[in-house]
Structure formats: C-alpha cells, structure tokens
Design an enzyme around this catalytic site. Structure first.
Site, mmCIF file in Angstrom:
data_model
loop_
_atom_site.group_PDB
_atom_site.id
_atom_site.type_symbol
_atom_site.label_atom_id
_atom_site.label_comp_id
_atom_site.label_asym_id
_atom_site.label_seq_id
_atom_site.Cartn_x
_atom_site.Cartn_y
_atom_site.Cartn_z
ATOM 1 N N HIS A 120 0.864 -1.297 0.052
ATOM 2 C CA HIS A 120 0.033 -0.099 0.063
ATOM 3 C C HIS A 120 0.837 1.080 -0.057
ATOM 4 O O HIS A 120 1.721 1.346 1.105
ATOM 5 C CB HIS A 120 -0.863 -0.015 1.376
ATOM 6 C CG HIS A 120 -1.899 -1.084 1.024
ATOM 7 N ND1 HIS A 120 -3.144 -1.217 0.661
ATOM 8 C CD2 HIS A 120 -1.773 -2.247 1.876
ATOM 9 C CE1 HIS A 120 -3.892 -2.122 0.705
ATOM 10 N NE2 HIS A 120 -3.008 -2.744 1.643
ATOM 11 N N CYS A 142 -2.067 -2.930 -3.122
ATOM 12 C CA CYS A 142 -2.627 -2.118 -4.432
ATOM 13 C C CYS A 142 -1.513 -1.806 -5.511
ATOM 14 O O CYS A 142 -1.884 -1.413 -6.661
ATOM 15 C CB CYS A 142 -3.720 -1.145 -4.370
ATOM 16 S SG CYS A 142 -3.062 0.189 -3.304
ATOM 17 N N SER A 368 -14.051 36.323 3.373
ATOM 18 C CA SER A 368 -14.670 36.410 2.252
ATOM 19 C C SER A 368 -13.636 37.020 1.070
ATOM 20 O O SER A 368 -13.025 38.082 1.617
ATOM 21 C CB SER A 368 -16.040 37.295 2.168
ATOM 22 O OG SER A 368 -15.719 38.644 2.443
ATOM 23 N N GLN A 370 -12.706 37.957 -3.082
ATOM 24 C CA GLN A 370 -13.337 38.799 -4.311
ATOM 25 C C GLN A 370 -14.251 37.777 -4.907
ATOM 26 O O GLN A 370 -15.278 38.184 -5.549
ATOM 27 C CB GLN A 370 -12.222 38.984 -5.349
ATOM 28 C CG GLN A 370 -12.648 39.798 -6.599
ATOM 29 C CD GLN A 370 -11.522 40.197 -7.574
ATOM 30 O OE1 GLN A 370 -10.376 39.647 -7.223
ATOM 31 N NE2 GLN A 370 -11.903 40.555 -8.634
ATOM 32 N N PHE A 371 -13.994 36.335 -4.750
ATOM 33 C CA PHE A 371 -14.829 35.395 -5.706
ATOM 34 C C PHE A 371 -15.564 34.591 -4.614
ATOM 35 O O PHE A 371 -16.564 33.708 -5.355
ATOM 36 C CB PHE A 371 -14.014 34.565 -6.540
ATOM 37 C CG PHE A 371 -13.146 35.251 -7.483
ATOM 38 C CD1 PHE A 371 -13.762 36.174 -8.411
ATOM 39 C CD2 PHE A 371 -11.859 35.364 -7.565
ATOM 40 C CE1 PHE A 371 -13.111 36.582 -9.478
ATOM 41 C CE2 PHE A 371 -11.235 36.020 -8.452
ATOM 42 C CZ PHE A 371 -11.721 36.926 -9.214
ATOM 43 N N GLY A 372 -15.266 34.184 -3.391
ATOM 44 C CA GLY A 372 -15.998 33.160 -2.779
ATOM 45 C C GLY A 372 -16.077 33.588 -1.452
ATOM 46 O O GLY A 372 -15.507 34.437 -0.591
ATOM 47 N N LEU A 373 -16.571 32.712 -0.313
ATOM 48 C CA LEU A 373 -16.896 32.776 1.224
ATOM 49 C C LEU A 373 -16.006 31.528 1.488
ATOM 50 O O LEU A 373 -15.969 30.562 1.010
ATOM 51 C CB LEU A 373 -18.342 32.831 1.467
ATOM 52 C CG LEU A 373 -19.134 34.051 0.849
ATOM 53 C CD1 LEU A 373 -20.476 33.695 1.418
ATOM 54 C CD2 LEU A 373 -18.619 35.434 1.459
ATOM 55 N N LYS A 387 -14.675 26.322 1.354
ATOM 56 C CA LYS A 387 -14.650 27.333 0.292
ATOM 57 C C LYS A 387 -15.896 27.051 -0.632
ATOM 58 O O LYS A 387 -16.007 26.091 -1.115
ATOM 59 C CB LYS A 387 -13.464 27.546 -0.419
ATOM 60 C CG LYS A 387 -13.190 28.708 -1.437
ATOM 61 C CD LYS A 387 -11.881 28.683 -1.785
ATOM 62 C CE LYS A 387 -11.835 29.921 -2.802
ATOM 63 N NZ LYS A 387 -10.442 30.083 -3.447
ATOM 64 N N ASP A 478 -0.285 34.167 -8.350
ATOM 65 C CA ASP A 478 -0.931 35.022 -7.501
ATOM 66 C C ASP A 478 -0.333 35.053 -6.010
ATOM 67 O O ASP A 478 -1.018 34.932 -5.107
ATOM 68 C CB ASP A 478 -2.344 34.926 -7.152
ATOM 69 C CG ASP A 478 -3.080 36.262 -6.625
ATOM 70 O OD1 ASP A 478 -2.532 37.253 -6.569
ATOM 71 O OD2 ASP A 478 -4.488 35.856 -6.193
#
Length: 615
Positions: A120, A142, A368, A370-373, A387, A478
């Site tokens: 494994h 596996c 929060s 610019q795009f999400g919480l 997110k 970024d």
C-alpha cells in the site's frame, strides 16, 4: 561477535496500531540498521537507551517511500515504510536525503529476500487504506513491489490474440526527470518512450529506447499524437460557422471551444467563446474564430499564433488548453454536439474526492474574498475550512478549475484539499483548517513578537512549497502573504490556487484584459501578461518583504500607476528594518529586471536553508 552496524539515526516512528482501537502516536527513536536486524531504541538522557523494537531483516517484505498528501503531525515530514510479517512500520525522516539513504540501505540489506508482494503506497487511517479504500487492514496491497527495481517481464501473449491490438502508445518526455528511487526510470526531454502500463493515475510504466522499464510521473510526459483528429471530442465534423456560434453561445462557458472544418477543404478552424470584456472595442460575449495555419516546407507544422508551432493539431490544442498564448482566452472547455457532461466534472465527483453535504457542519464565516466565502466547518469530527463560490462573482466552471488543480498537487507546504461537494449548488471545496488564518493578518497581529528564526522559517516554508510547484510545472500567478495560511504550529502553507496554471514550457501568457496584482507582479507580467516560474520568484521576493515588514502593504504610499512608474525606473522596495542584509540580497536577486537573471525556487530554497543553518 556483534553484528556490524550499517546506519544509525534519530527518526520518528508511528505506532503500528496492531488493533483497530490502538491510539495513533509518534515517538522519537534511535534507529540502528545492522547486518541482521533493524532495531529502535528510546533515548533516555543520562541512562542507557532502552530497546523498544526489533525486526529481523529476513522478515522484511517491502521497503518503500510513502506517497501521501495527509499532513504529517510530527516534526519529521518524510515518511517511509517497512512491511514485515503482517505489519507496516512507518518511519519519518527529517529530510528527503535521509529518507532515501535509509530506503536504499534497507533495500540493499534485504535484496536476498525473494518474496515479492503488493504493498500500500499510502497510509492506513480512519478505518481504511487511503490509496485503495479497502477497509480490511490485512488486505492485499494495491501496488506491485519490486525490491531490485527490475520488474518481471509480462507473460507472453497468447499467439491467437497477439495482433488484436498492434498499436503502441508512444509518449514524449516534456522535461528531464531524475528519479529519487532506483526503481523509477529517468526521462530525457523530447525523447520517446513506449507505454507499458497506464493503470496508475499518477505514475505510468514506460520503456525507453534501450529496453529499460520503470515508472515515471505522468505530469512529465505527453502522448505523441498523430494528425488524426476524428477521435477527439473537441472535433465537430461538418459544423458550420453559424452552428458553432449558436452551440458555443448556448453552452455559455467562458473558454468553451471546438475544432471544426473550414470552408476550404483540408483546413480547420478553432472557435472559442468568451465572456470576459476587454478594452479592445469588441462586444462581449463573443465567439472568435482562428484558422489553423501550416508552415511551408517538407516538415509541416501547425500554429494559431506564429511563435507557437506544433507537429500535429492535437498537440496544438493541448498546448492552448493550458496557455492562451495570443488567443482571446485559453481553451478551457471542450464543446461538442455529442458531449453532455464534462470529463472534468466526472473527475470532480469521483468516489475518491466526493464528500456528501450531510457529512459537513458549517459553523462560522472565516472570511470572504473577491470570488468566494470561506467557512469553518466540521467533517468526520475534524475541523475543516469550506470554500464556496460567491454567486455572480465567479463561474462554477472556474471554481471547478481550482479543484481540478488541487487534485494534482500534494505537498506538506500546500494547503491540502480533502474533497469536494458537487452534488449541490453552490459547490464546496473542503480544505484542511489552518488555525491562525491568513499570513498577512497573522504578521500584523504578532507585530513585534516574532523572532528572526520564525520570520526566516516562514519564508523557508513558502519557498519549499513553491519549489515543489516549480518542479511540477505549475505557476501560481498570485503568490502573496494574503494567499498563505498559518497553522497552529506556525507552519506556513500556500493556498488560493484559483489563478494557478499547469504549463508545458514554463511560460503562460494571459488573455487580454486579465486582472493581476500590480504590487506583486514582475515587469514582464505588467507589460506583456507573460507569467513563468520566474515571475512567481519576483512575487516571492515581495512576500519576503511582507514577512520582514510584519504585514505592511508593499509600496503602501503609492498608487498602482505609481508602482509601475517606480519599477520602470529600476527602483525596488527598500530593506525592512528587521531584515538582515543577507535576506535582502535574496530579495534583490528575485527582482532582477530580466527573468533569466532571477534564481529558481530550488536555488532560493537552498540559499534560505543555508541562512537558517548559520549560527
């Protein structure tokens, strides 16, 4: 006569949890490898070390590095495993060199053990194997284990079926690969290899021109493509320009694209839909059409933008799926009259990554962007950060893009993705919880309280994560203190991969009108929208400045336009009061005008580590 000692080191071991109810813990032990056994001792200052365990070498079935993305709770972060009898002993080394030294020594010491087995590659935890999800702790592994690095030849094919599938799959190395393990196969850029086994999602087994066989990381190779495009889902045969525009507009996915027949026989067109508005005078949303052109001469190549030529149309499409490079946007979403669901969505909702919403309990909003919480939550009695996309600010497809990238990345200095919730709207990304939150806020809150050692360690953490991204062909785009998080142990990890891109040639050219953080951006990003690992290095120099300025805003007394003027004049940020001259010199190296004059992250990591070791 006592057996001869081969290796001796202080390492950590994880409890073997021989019973399901055994507690999991990590203990420092002195490990000694000799010609007969592997023994570990408890160190008792002022007293003789006490032996805590002993494994006879003849009982060892497998020694391998553990490939895992789980956070390592002890001080040593580089695990390897020793499988013996019916147990797995997990050992943690302080660095990768130490780990490789032990793995090689143990493999050499047990090379006469003839028992092959499946093992494994990931840890056992929470009642199942993380690699294959089997819930029986004694379940067969596996992945195949070959202690000498030479895999046995596959069985001879049945002559009746020998020619049923005669087509060999050929891959080409995108870059050089120098293996850390003896069993892996080295890759040489632009050389061709034959695929032997592609069943593993991240490592394929290939054969080189000399007949050597071994596993290689999938992100370092790409299938060699012929110019037969009929089999590709992005090809829409016999579709007119008007039909293409109607279908792309109806799908309404930014970066939606298709390849179709042009009006001229034997010529193809790429049609792309974009919603992003720019200052070029065109009305948005719109569909742009680019004719695939051919070079002259015997060795015909194909291109959409003249600088980027390719041997086949599939190679051209694959490149522009990662890089806009002169197009109005990169090719993000394949659109076809025959496609109902994106394969990327199927991958997101796969059993490995899907989390059911009823398993999550959201408690409080953490922040929060610019795009999400981002919410604090609980999942399986574990604190997590959740997110979610902010409606109207970011498309769900862009959100899925970030999840798709995170699924490919695994490193102790990157915030770990646990899973996704796709069976509801809005979609959730579930991450590990970082107790002290954003690095910028942490620096400001602890102003005047952080030692030089802590400040340097923070920079080291980020450089380690970025060196991993660089080696894996990813550009963050970024990087800033606001996009790094701090754990309760003061470990800093990189987060926010919404702008991250996988690149084939260490270069990404953004679409026209794309926004970027000016104060962290290099001159070539500001002027031409050209990103590379070296533009990330520039941003890292600014991040170091933020750390030693205890969270100050770079160029805090200037506007964005004044920042651009300052950089154009060759001026740079001044040395912060807390910053040693040696660290400031690394910043200045990161801010060289020409990208090629800047160091790599691997070199920066080395230089920072040397500073960390100075008395």
């Amino acid at each position: 006569m006592y057996p001869r000692a081969i290796l001796k080191d202080t390492l950590y071991k994880k409890s073997q949890q021989k019973r399901r109810t055994s507690p999991c813990n990590y203990k420092e032990r002195i490990f000694v490898l000799n010609t007969q056994d592997l023994t570990y001792f408890e160190n008792r200052p002022g007293k003789k070390p006490t032996q805590k365990g002993c494994i006879e070498l003849s009982h060892i079935k497998c020694v391998e590095i553990v490939r895992s993305d789980v956070p390592i709770p002890c001080n040593y972060k580089y695990p390897f495993q020793v499988a013996h009898d019916s147990y797995y002993l997990y050992v943690f080394a302080p660095n990768n060199d130490c780990r490789l030294k032990w793995v090689r020594a143990l493999k050499e010491a047990t090379q006469c053990n003839t028992l092959f087995m499946k093992y494994h590659p990931d840890f056992w935890g929470e009642g199942k194997w993380r690699c294959c999800h089997q819930t029986d702790k004694l379940a067969t592994g596996c992945s195949e284990y070959y202690p000498n690095g030479a895999k046995p030849l596959p069985p001879t094919p049945d002559p009746k079926h020998r020619y049923i599938d005669s087509e060999e799959r050929i891959v080409v190395a995108l870059r050089n690969f120098n293996p850390e393990e003896d069993s892996d196969l080295p890759l040489h850029k632009d050389e061709e290899y034959v695929v032997v086994d592609s069943s593993e999602p991240n490592w394929w087994t290939v054969r080189d021109k000399n007949g050597n066989v071994g596993p290689v990381p999938c992100i370092y190779i790409a299938e060699k493509m012929s110019n037969n495009i009929d089999k590709f889902e992005w090809y829409n045969k016999d579709m007119t320009r008007t039909e293409a525009e109607e279908l792309l507009m109806r799908e309404n996915k930014d970066g939606g694209f298709m390849v179709r027949d042009s009006r001229h026989a034997g010529v193809y067109t790429v049609s792309i839909f974009t919603r992003a508005s720019g200052s070029d005078g065109e009305k948005y949303p719109l569909v742009k059409h680019y004719q695939i052109k051919e070079t002259e001469g015997e060795n015909v190549k194909y291109y959409l933008a003249e600088k980027y030529v390719f041997s086949s149309i599939p190679e051209l499409i694959r490149y522009h799926q990662h890089n806009s490079a002169g197009l109005i946007t990169r090719l993000r979403h394949c659109v076809s009259r025959n496609i109902q669901y994106s394969s990327r969505i199927n991958e997101l909702s796969s059993e490995k990554w899907e989390i059911y919403s009823e398993e999550l309990i959201l408690s409080e909003e953490l922040g929060s962007g610019q795009f999400g919480l981002v919410w604090k939550g609980c999942w399986h009695e574990k604190q997590v950060a959740v997110k979610t996309v902010r409606e109207g600010f970011m498309s769900e497809e862009e959100f899925k893009e970030e999840a798709h990238i995170m699924m490919k990345l695994s490193h102790t200095k990157l915030v770990q993705l646990y899973g996704v919730v796709t069976q509801r709207s809005p979609m959730y990304l579930v991450f590990e919880f970082m107790e002290y939150g954003c690095l910028t806020d942490f620096l400001r809150a602890k102003k005047g309280c952080l030692s030089q050692e802590v400040l340097l360690a923070m920079c080291l953490d980020v450089s380690e994560g970025m060196a991993y991204l660089e080696s894996s062909n990813f550009i963050h785009r970024d990087l800033a203190a606001r996009n790094c998080l701090v754990s309760k142990d003061h470990v800093v990890k990189i987060s926010d991969f919404g702008m991250t891109r996988f690149v084939l040639d260490d270069q990404y050219t953004s679409s026209f009108g794309t926004k970027f953080p000016v104060r962290w951006s290099s001159p070539e990003v500001i002027r031409f929208g050209k990103y590379s690992s070296k533009s990330d290095v520039w941003s890292f120099g600014v991040l170091i400045w933020e750390v030693y300025s205890e969270g100050r805003m770079p160029y805090d007394n200037r506007s964005n336009s004044e920042v651009v003027e300052t950089l154009s004049a060759g001026l740079r940020l001044l040395r912060p009061r807390l910053c040693p001259q040696s660290v400031y010199e690394l910043m200045q190296w990161s801010w060289k005008e020409k990208p090629d004059d800047r160091p790599s992250f691997a070199l920066l990591l080395h230089e920072l580590a040397c500073l960390d070791q100075d008395p």
